[in-house]
Design an enzyme around this catalytic site. Structure first.
Site, PDB file in Angstrom:
ATOM      1  N   ALA A  66       0.869  -1.177   0.000  1.00  0.00           N
ATOM      2  CA  ALA A  66       0.000   0.000   0.000  1.00  0.00           C
ATOM      3  C   ALA A  66       0.900   1.219   0.000  1.00  0.00           C
ATOM      4  CB  ALA A  66      -0.879  -0.019   1.246  1.00  0.00           C
ATOM      5  N   GLY A 112       0.314  -4.948   0.913  1.00  0.00           N
ATOM      6  CA  GLY A 112      -0.899  -5.009   0.085  1.00  0.00           C
ATOM      7  C   GLY A 112      -0.669  -5.713  -1.250  1.00  0.00           C
ATOM      8  N   GLU A 115      -0.918  -9.263  -0.422  1.00  0.00           N
ATOM      9  CA  GLU A 115      -2.333  -9.471  -0.076  1.00  0.00           C
ATOM     10  C   GLU A 115      -3.206  -9.547  -1.331  1.00  0.00           C
ATOM     11  OE1 GLU A 115      -2.140  -6.215   2.841  1.00  0.00           O
ATOM     12  OE2 GLU A 115      -3.081  -7.585   4.268  1.00  0.00           O
ATOM     13  N   GLU A 135       4.444  -5.187   7.364  1.00  0.00           N
ATOM     14  CA  GLU A 135       3.704  -4.146   8.097  1.00  0.00           C
ATOM     15  C   GLU A 135       4.176  -3.928   9.532  1.00  0.00           C
ATOM     16  OE1 GLU A 135       2.342  -6.329   6.039  1.00  0.00           O
ATOM     17  OE2 GLU A 135       0.845  -5.323   4.787  1.00  0.00           O
TER      18      GLU A 135
HETATM   19  N1  COA Z   1       4.556   3.084  -0.685  1.00  0.00           N
HETATM   20  C1  COA Z   1       4.960   4.260  -1.236  1.00  0.00           C
HETATM   21  N2  COA Z   1       6.061   4.377  -1.984  1.00  0.00           N
HETATM   22  C2  COA Z   1       6.802   3.275  -2.177  1.00  0.00           C
HETATM   23  C3  COA Z   1       6.465   2.022  -1.623  1.00  0.00           C
HETATM   24  C4  COA Z   1       5.269   1.964  -0.847  1.00  0.00           C
HETATM   25  N3  COA Z   1       4.842   0.823  -0.296  1.00  0.00           N
HETATM   26  N4  COA Z   1       7.399   1.107  -1.967  1.00  0.00           N
HETATM   27  C5  COA Z   1       8.302   1.769  -2.722  1.00  0.00           C
HETATM   28  N5  COA Z   1       7.948   3.070  -2.849  1.00  0.00           N
HETATM   29  C6  COA Z   1       8.651   4.128  -3.590  1.00  0.00           C
HETATM   30  C7  COA Z   1       9.872   4.633  -2.821  1.00  0.00           C
HETATM   31  O1  COA Z   1       9.484   5.591  -1.848  1.00  0.00           O
HETATM   32  C8  COA Z   1      10.682   5.210  -3.947  1.00  0.00           C
HETATM   33  O2  COA Z   1      10.132   6.464  -4.297  1.00  0.00           O
HETATM   34  P1  COA Z   1      11.095   7.744  -4.593  1.00  0.00           P
HETATM   35  O3  COA Z   1      11.947   7.309  -5.768  1.00  0.00           O
HETATM   36  O4  COA Z   1      10.151   8.844  -4.922  1.00  0.00           O
HETATM   37  O5  COA Z   1      11.901   7.943  -3.362  1.00  0.00           O
HETATM   38  C9  COA Z   1      10.418   4.262  -5.099  1.00  0.00           C
HETATM   39  O6  COA Z   1       9.197   3.606  -4.781  1.00  0.00           O
HETATM   40  C10 COA Z   1      11.495   3.215  -5.276  1.00  0.00           C
HETATM   41  O7  COA Z   1      11.654   2.522  -4.051  1.00  0.00           O
HETATM   42  P2  COA Z   1      13.071   2.345  -3.326  1.00  0.00           P
HETATM   43  O8  COA Z   1      12.809   2.099  -1.868  1.00  0.00           O
HETATM   44  O9  COA Z   1      13.993   3.461  -3.662  1.00  0.00           O
HETATM   45  O10 COA Z   1      13.604   0.997  -4.021  1.00  0.00           O
HETATM   46  P3  COA Z   1      14.626  -0.049  -3.417  1.00  0.00           P
HETATM   47  O11 COA Z   1      15.004  -0.956  -4.540  1.00  0.00           O
HETATM   48  O12 COA Z   1      15.729   0.631  -2.686  1.00  0.00           O
HETATM   49  O13 COA Z   1      13.777  -0.898  -2.326  1.00  0.00           O
HETATM   50  C11 COA Z   1      11.845  -2.062  -1.487  1.00  0.00           C
HETATM   51  C12 COA Z   1      12.725  -1.696  -2.713  1.00  0.00           C
HETATM   52  C13 COA Z   1      10.618  -2.793  -1.996  1.00  0.00           C
HETATM   53  C14 COA Z   1      12.650  -2.986  -0.558  1.00  0.00           C
HETATM   54  C15 COA Z   1      11.454  -0.787  -0.731  1.00  0.00           C
HETATM   55  O14 COA Z   1      10.909   0.127  -1.662  1.00  0.00           O
HETATM   56  C16 COA Z   1      10.455  -0.980   0.364  1.00  0.00           C
HETATM   57  O15 COA Z   1      10.799  -1.498   1.425  1.00  0.00           O
HETATM   58  N6  COA Z   1       9.172  -0.549   0.158  1.00  0.00           N
HETATM   59  C17 COA Z   1       8.157  -0.572   1.149  1.00  0.00           C
HETATM   60  C18 COA Z   1       7.617  -1.975   1.337  1.00  0.00           C
HETATM   61  C19 COA Z   1       6.574  -2.000   2.423  1.00  0.00           C
HETATM   62  O16 COA Z   1       6.828  -1.793   3.581  1.00  0.00           O
HETATM   63  N7  COA Z   1       5.332  -2.313   2.006  1.00  0.00           N
HETATM   64  C20 COA Z   1       4.234  -2.470   2.898  1.00  0.00           C
HETATM   65  C21 COA Z   1       3.432  -1.252   2.978  1.00  0.00           C
HETATM   66  S1  COA Z   1       2.112  -1.459   4.150  1.00  0.00           S
END
Ligand code: COA
Length: 260
Positions: A66, A112, A115, A135
């Protein structure tokens, strides 16, 4: 229909829905959830669509969760509403569609994203896919059905560990857990999903929709799945597909189901 955050394409009985926010790793914001609902609803009501495949655009992510930026300042009431609305609009909606839905998990499927994959009827993944419910690392729990569907698919102990550690598993571990049915190279993923869809399309779509109802009933509190099965089984006898299927078998020819 034109969408801002997703693509929906129809070909040969299959509607492929692609979440298309690659710069945000296809994170599910409110608008994307609404658009996904609309696209699934349109596919369900399109008589040509026999199978739906859902995947993510780009090579990195199915859906990275999400959109955290949208709910970071929510209070208790707004948090509860977010989960309730999302479950009704998308996750429960997809699970209960009568059209088969395959998730083609092409990269990160987190929060999400996992999910949504779990709400689909089954999942296939590419070797680079990574899945998890992170989460608790954000101070929250899965709210789009993850605490219910993950234990249904992988068992309680594995679900507890995944949720408590907030860690990710890779595609092969997901395969050994039964979370995904097949793992292939990323470039072969859609072809695999389409091949399976082709096998599904040879069968009676009416019978398949009744089978989805009966199988889902096993996972709903207060539902007697055996009773649902009996009811749905009986209903099949009133369908044109049943007449065609049995007549074709007895006549030693391939069935050509009218889907009625
Ligand atoms: N919500 C909002 N933005 C998200 C996102 C999310 N769940 N997951 C990734 N993004 C965005 C990042 O903020 C980033 O945006 P920016 O370029 O404007 O800063 C872009 O997507 C790329 O992500 P980034 O984190 O730079 O890539 P990465 O390869 O370093 O890491 C992940 C990849 C998936 C490990 C990391 O993005 C992450 O941990 N995301 C969140 C996962 C999460 O907790 N999901 C559950 C949500 S309830």
């Amino acid at each position: 229909m034109n969408y801002e955050n997703i693509l929906s394409n129809y070909a040969d009985g299959i509607t492929t829905i692609t979440i298309n926010r690659p710069k945000k790793l296809n994170a599910l914001n409110k608008n994307t959830i609404q658009e996904l609902h609309d696209a699934f609803d349109a596919a369900e009501n399109d008589k040509n669509t026999k199978v739906v495949i859902v995947t993510g655009s780009g090579e990195k992510a199915f859906i990275a969760g999400a959109d955290i930026s949208e709910f970071a300042d929510f209070d208790v009431k707004e948090g509860g509403k977010l989960a309730a609305q999302g479950q009704a609009l998308l996750f429960d909606f997809v699970e209960n569609l009568s059209t088969p839905v395959i998730a083609a998990v092409n990269g990160f499927a987190l929060g999400g994203g996992l999910e949504l994959a779990m709400a689909c009827h089954f999942r296939v993944a590419s070797t680079n896919a990574k899945m998890g419910l992170p989460e608790t690392s954000l101070g929250v729990i899965p709210g789009y059905g993850g605490t219910q569907r993950l234990p249904q698919l992988v068992g309680k102990g594995r679900a507890m560990e995944m949720v408590m550690t907030a860690g990710m598993i890779d595609a092969n571990q997901a395969l050994s857990y039964g979370l995904v049915n097949h793992v292939v190279a990323q470039e072969e993923l859609l072809a695999l999903a389409e091949k399976i869809a082709g096998k599904i399309m040879r069968n009676s779509s009416v019978a398949i929709s009744k089978a989805i109802k009966a199988i889902n009933a096993n996972y709903r509190d207060g539902k007697d799945g055996f009773k649902v099965e009996i009811k749905q089984f009986g209903k099949c006898f009133g369908t044109e597909d049943f007449v065609e299927g049995t007549t074709a078998f007895l006549g030693k020819r391939k069935a050509d189901f009218p889907g009625k």
